[in-house]
Design a protein around this motif. Sequence first.
Motif, PDB file in Angstrom:
ATOM      1  N   PHE A 115     -25.270  -1.991 -14.873  1.00 57.60           N
ATOM      2  CA  PHE A 115     -25.345  -1.603 -13.465  1.00 57.60           C
ATOM      3  C   PHE A 115     -23.972  -1.454 -12.814  1.00 57.60           C
ATOM      4  CE2 PHE A 115     -29.296  -3.521 -14.654  1.00 57.60           C
ATOM      5  CZ  PHE A 115     -30.234  -2.658 -14.114  1.00 57.60           C
ATOM      6  N   GLN A 116     -22.915  -1.602 -13.594  1.00 57.98           N
ATOM      7  CA  GLN A 116     -21.569  -1.482 -13.049  1.00 57.98           C
ATOM      8  C   GLN A 116     -21.228  -0.019 -12.780  1.00 57.98           C
ATOM      9  OE1 GLN A 116     -18.944  -3.633 -15.703  1.00 57.98           O
ATOM     10  NE2 GLN A 116     -19.760  -5.608 -15.030  1.00 57.98           N
ATOM     11  N   GLY A 117     -20.268   0.193 -11.886  1.00 56.56           N
ATOM     12  CA  GLY A 117     -19.812   1.542 -11.578  1.00 56.56           C
ATOM     13  C   GLY A 117     -20.692   2.294 -10.600  1.00 56.56           C
ATOM     14  N   ARG A 118     -21.613   1.598  -9.935  1.00 55.18           N
ATOM     15  CA  ARG A 118     -22.531   2.248  -8.989  1.00 55.18           C
ATOM     16  C   ARG A 118     -22.317   1.795  -7.548  1.00 55.18           C
ATOM     17  NH1 ARG A 118     -28.323   1.697 -12.125  1.00 55.18           N
ATOM     18  NH2 ARG A 118     -27.554   2.197 -14.196  1.00 55.18           N
ATOM     19  N   GLY A 119     -21.303   0.994  -7.309  1.00 51.96           N
ATOM     20  CA  GLY A 119     -21.068   0.505  -5.957  1.00 51.96           C
ATOM     21  C   GLY A 119     -21.858  -0.734  -5.593  1.00 51.96           C
ATOM     22  N   ILE A 120     -22.526  -1.323  -6.563  1.00 48.61           N
ATOM     23  CA  ILE A 120     -23.373  -2.491  -6.299  1.00 48.61           C
ATOM     24  C   ILE A 120     -22.531  -3.688  -5.863  1.00 48.61           C
ATOM     25  CG2 ILE A 120     -24.901  -4.189  -7.390  1.00 48.61           C
ATOM     26  CD1 ILE A 120     -26.058  -1.790  -9.024  1.00 48.61           C
ATOM     27  N   ALA A 121     -21.431  -3.952  -6.555  1.00 47.37           N
ATOM     28  CA  ALA A 121     -20.598  -5.102  -6.191  1.00 47.37           C
ATOM     29  C   ALA A 121     -20.046  -4.946  -4.780  1.00 47.37           C
ATOM     30  CB  ALA A 121     -19.464  -5.287  -7.196  1.00 47.37           C
ATOM     31  N   ALA A 122     -19.573  -3.761  -4.435  1.00 45.28           N
ATOM     32  CA  ALA A 122     -19.033  -3.541  -3.092  1.00 45.28           C
ATOM     33  C   ALA A 122     -20.117  -3.709  -2.031  1.00 45.28           C
ATOM     34  CB  ALA A 122     -18.385  -2.159  -2.998  1.00 45.28           C
ATOM     35  N   ALA A 123     -21.303  -3.177  -2.275  1.00 46.00           N
ATOM     36  CA  ALA A 123     -22.408  -3.336  -1.319  1.00 46.00           C
ATOM     37  C   ALA A 123     -22.759  -4.816  -1.156  1.00 46.00           C
ATOM     38  CB  ALA A 123     -23.623  -2.542  -1.775  1.00 46.00           C
ATOM     39  N   ALA A 124     -22.774  -5.551  -2.259  1.00 45.75           N
ATOM     40  CA  ALA A 124     -23.098  -6.982  -2.211  1.00 45.75           C
ATOM     41  C   ALA A 124     -22.016  -7.759  -1.463  1.00 45.75           C
ATOM     42  CB  ALA A 124     -23.284  -7.525  -3.627  1.00 45.75           C
TER      43      ALA A 124
END
Length: 190
Positions: A115-124
């Motif tokens: 799931f990396q590289g999809r902006g998930i960490a930044a959104a979280a």
Amino acid sequence: METEQGTGEIRDTETGAGTGIRLVPWSEGDLDLLRAANAPELMTELGGPETEEKVLDRHRRYVAVSAGPAERSRMYAIVIAGTGERVGSVGYWEQTSVSDELEAYEAGWGVLAAFQGRGIAAAAIREVIAAAREAGRHRYLYAYPKVTNGASNAVCRKTGFELRCEVGIEYPPGNPIRSNEWRIDLRGGE
């Protein structure tokens, strides 16, 4: 019943389609997520995979933190809104900052490789910034990604953290590393 922190918008890097994430307090049912996050390829910047005993200890701490007062700390599972898939963890906790020794919050996160590289960490992280701001106990939220962790340093940059300096820390304890110290003012410069 799960209490959501909030939702964040993410975009698929290939299709541009938008979807969302939700943060839900860490629970007993999240142990398998923590085990999946303990994969060697995900732990290279963090000193390598932990033993099963350490994973279980971490899980117990995350559950306890999520049951305690939010003004001190909170851990969340990152969930894809629409599918309910748990894809990572994110949270904040009380810590003394390294360079200026202020009582503050520190943030940490991890997203499963698929799931990396999809902006998930930044959104979280945006949601965690909002949660820490709402908790209101400390003015600053810090993050300490390893200097060689380009992805985590990019998350800090994208979410409004200010790069302060490079510091020496131990993570895990006994493993000296060089990290960038990033900080965001939760009170917006009051």
